[in-house]
Motif scaffolding. Structure first.
Motif, PDB file in Angstrom:
ATOM      1  N   ASP A  95       0.890  -1.196   0.129  1.00  0.00           N
ATOM      2  CA  ASP A  95       0.053   0.019   0.031  1.00  0.00           C
ATOM      3  C   ASP A  95       0.760   1.120   0.046  1.00  0.00           C
ATOM      4  N   GLN A  96       1.967   1.136   0.748  1.00  0.00           N
ATOM      5  CA  GLN A  96       2.805   2.231   0.572  1.00  0.00           C
ATOM      6  C   GLN A  96       3.603   2.479  -0.678  1.00  0.00           C
ATOM      7  N   LEU A  97       4.314   1.260  -1.203  1.00  0.00           N
ATOM      8  CA  LEU A  97       4.745   1.230  -2.391  1.00  0.00           C
ATOM      9  C   LEU A  97       4.182   1.649  -3.540  1.00  0.00           C
ATOM     10  N   LYS A  98       2.836   1.359  -3.540  1.00  0.00           N
ATOM     11  CA  LYS A  98       2.033   1.737  -4.928  1.00  0.00           C
ATOM     12  C   LYS A  98       2.060   3.177  -5.122  1.00  0.00           C
ATOM     13  N   ARG A  99       2.241   3.907  -3.955  1.00  0.00           N
ATOM     14  CA  ARG A  99       2.080   5.585  -4.377  1.00  0.00           C
ATOM     15  C   ARG A  99       3.235   5.926  -4.937  1.00  0.00           C
ATOM     16  N   ARG A 100       4.243   5.306  -4.868  1.00  0.00           N
ATOM     17  CA  ARG A 100       5.665   5.715  -5.624  1.00  0.00           C
ATOM     18  C   ARG A 100       5.785   4.741  -7.037  1.00  0.00           C
ATOM     19  N   TYR A 101       5.528   3.719  -6.821  1.00  0.00           N
ATOM     20  CA  TYR A 101       6.183   2.834  -7.919  1.00  0.00           C
ATOM     21  C   TYR A 101       4.981   2.017  -8.832  1.00  0.00           C
ATOM     22  N   ASP A 102       5.169   1.749  -9.730  1.00  0.00           N
ATOM     23  CA  ASP A 102       4.156   0.982 -10.650  1.00  0.00           C
ATOM     24  C   ASP A 102       4.596  -0.571 -10.187  1.00  0.00           C
ATOM     25  N   LEU A 103       3.634  -1.257  -9.789  1.00  0.00           N
ATOM     26  CA  LEU A 103       3.570  -2.696  -9.230  1.00  0.00           C
ATOM     27  C   LEU A 103       3.155  -3.485 -10.292  1.00  0.00           C
ATOM     28  N   THR A 104       3.768  -4.720 -10.518  1.00  0.00           N
ATOM     29  CA  THR A 104       3.272  -5.749 -11.432  1.00  0.00           C
ATOM     30  C   THR A 104       3.631  -7.098 -10.779  1.00  0.00           C
TER      31      THR A 104
ATOM     32  N   ILE B  91      15.682  -8.052  -5.408  1.00  0.00           N
ATOM     33  CA  ILE B  91      15.653  -7.998  -4.017  1.00  0.00           C
ATOM     34  C   ILE B  91      15.190  -9.715  -3.637  1.00  0.00           C
ATOM     35  N   LEU B  92      15.890 -10.466  -3.197  1.00  0.00           N
ATOM     36  CA  LEU B  92      15.815 -11.773  -2.669  1.00  0.00           C
ATOM     37  C   LEU B  92      15.181 -11.769  -1.552  1.00  0.00           C
ATOM     38  N   PHE B  93      13.814 -12.450  -1.663  1.00  0.00           N
ATOM     39  CA  PHE B  93      13.079 -12.415  -0.606  1.00  0.00           C
ATOM     40  C   PHE B  93      13.091 -13.401   0.345  1.00  0.00           C
ATOM     41  N   GLY B  94      12.957 -13.285   1.620  1.00  0.00           N
ATOM     42  CA  GLY B  94      12.955 -14.465   2.594  1.00  0.00           C
ATOM     43  C   GLY B  94      14.342 -15.142   2.840  1.00  0.00           C
TER      44      GLY B  94
ATOM     45  N   ARG C 261      19.373  -8.858  -0.131  1.00  0.00           N
ATOM     46  CA  ARG C 261      18.340  -9.814   0.399  1.00  0.00           C
ATOM     47  C   ARG C 261      17.471  -8.986   1.454  1.00  0.00           C
ATOM     48  N   ALA C 262      16.286  -9.367   1.334  1.00  0.00           N
ATOM     49  CA  ALA C 262      15.195  -8.814   2.219  1.00  0.00           C
ATOM     50  C   ALA C 262      14.542  -9.861   3.118  1.00  0.00           C
ATOM     51  N   ASP C 263      14.598 -10.200   4.373  1.00  0.00           N
ATOM     52  CA  ASP C 263      14.108 -11.257   5.088  1.00  0.00           C
ATOM     53  C   ASP C 263      12.720 -10.984   5.470  1.00  0.00           C
ATOM     54  N   ASN C 264      12.229  -9.672   5.115  1.00  0.00           N
ATOM     55  CA  ASN C 264      10.909  -9.365   5.406  1.00  0.00           C
ATOM     56  C   ASN C 264      10.313  -8.289   4.560  1.00  0.00           C
ATOM     57  N   TRP C 265       8.977  -7.877   4.820  1.00  0.00           N
ATOM     58  CA  TRP C 265       8.637  -6.683   3.993  1.00  0.00           C
ATOM     59  C   TRP C 265       9.087  -5.378   4.579  1.00  0.00           C
ATOM     60  N   ASP C 266       9.243  -5.334   5.836  1.00  0.00           N
ATOM     61  CA  ASP C 266       9.843  -4.221   6.526  1.00  0.00           C
ATOM     62  C   ASP C 266      11.232  -3.996   5.652  1.00  0.00           C
ATOM     63  N   ASP C 267      11.966  -4.924   5.702  1.00  0.00           N
ATOM     64  CA  ASP C 267      13.316  -4.826   4.767  1.00  0.00           C
ATOM     65  C   ASP C 267      13.066  -4.318   3.389  1.00  0.00           C
ATOM     66  N   VAL C 268      11.860  -4.709   2.644  1.00  0.00           N
ATOM     67  CA  VAL C 268      11.764  -4.207   1.514  1.00  0.00           C
ATOM     68  C   VAL C 268      11.492  -2.750   1.571  1.00  0.00           C
TER      69      VAL C 268
END
Length: 204
Positions: free
Chosen positions: A83-92, A168-171, A187-194
């Protein structure tokens, strides 16, 4: 007006806890007690459960068409983060889910992530069960000019950074461990890291 950066986002084990739910399902069906470490490929699942490839494939096929699979809740942190990221980026969405899940996946994304994604693409190039198409996530990401891929697969991340994208290697999963990350990958262990990677402090 400058073009917004496009971010490609995987589904399973990024937006939804797919692996652990599938293992729980197979444990019930086969009266077994296999841990998540057994989840990586059909060969590993065959060894872990002591079943044939056909038996594993059939159970997975049935699971992917079940109400149980369609009802899996998303990762809670993903909803708020996107919800935060979509304000700045186009997400697909770019996912390798097989053909039998496509309609359900579209409905699931609209239910849990309404007005979040610009589009949804299905890539099944190396899927071991389901619809096989001659297209990879790299092909899709190049076609949509994505600049980032968020994915739990080291293989997919490695392929997209070879064509100039950032990964971004997730998890922190056993299947995506490596001594050295590919170039242009974090690496992003979680969405806060993203969020920390993609947004500055004043945007969060």
């Amino acid at each position: 007006m400058s073009r917004r950066t496009t971010i490609a986002v995987d589904v399973d084990d990024v937006l939804v806890p797919h692996g652990e739910v599938l293992i729980d399902h197979l444990n019930r069906m086969f009266s077994a007690q296999v841990s998540m470490e057994g989840f990586y490929s059909l060969d590993e699942l065959m060894d872990s459960f002591g079943k044939t490839k056909g038996e594993i494939q059939q159970q997975i096929h049935d699971f992917l068409e079940s109400d149980e699979f369609a009802a899996i809740a998303p990762v809670e942190e993903a909803v708020a983060a996107l919800d935060q990221l979509k304000r700045r980026y186009d997400l697909t969405v770019v996912t390798a889910r097989p053909g039998i899940t496509h309609n359900m996946t579209q409905r699931w994304l609209q239910q849990h992530f309404p007005d979040t994604f610009q589009d949804v693409y299905f890539s099944n190039f190396d899927h071991e069960w389901g619809t096989v198409k001659n297209v990879s996530k790299r092909n899709v990401c190049e076609a949509i000019a994505a600049e980032y891929l968020i994915d739990d697969s080291l293989k997919h991340i490695t392929e997209v950074v070879e064509c100039g994208m950032r990964g971004i290697l997730f998890g922190d999963y056993h299947w995506n461990q490596t001594d050295r990350l590919p170039p242009h990958t974090v690496r992003a262990d979680n969405w806060d890291d993203v969020l920390k990677i993609l947004l500055s402090d004043d945007e969060r």
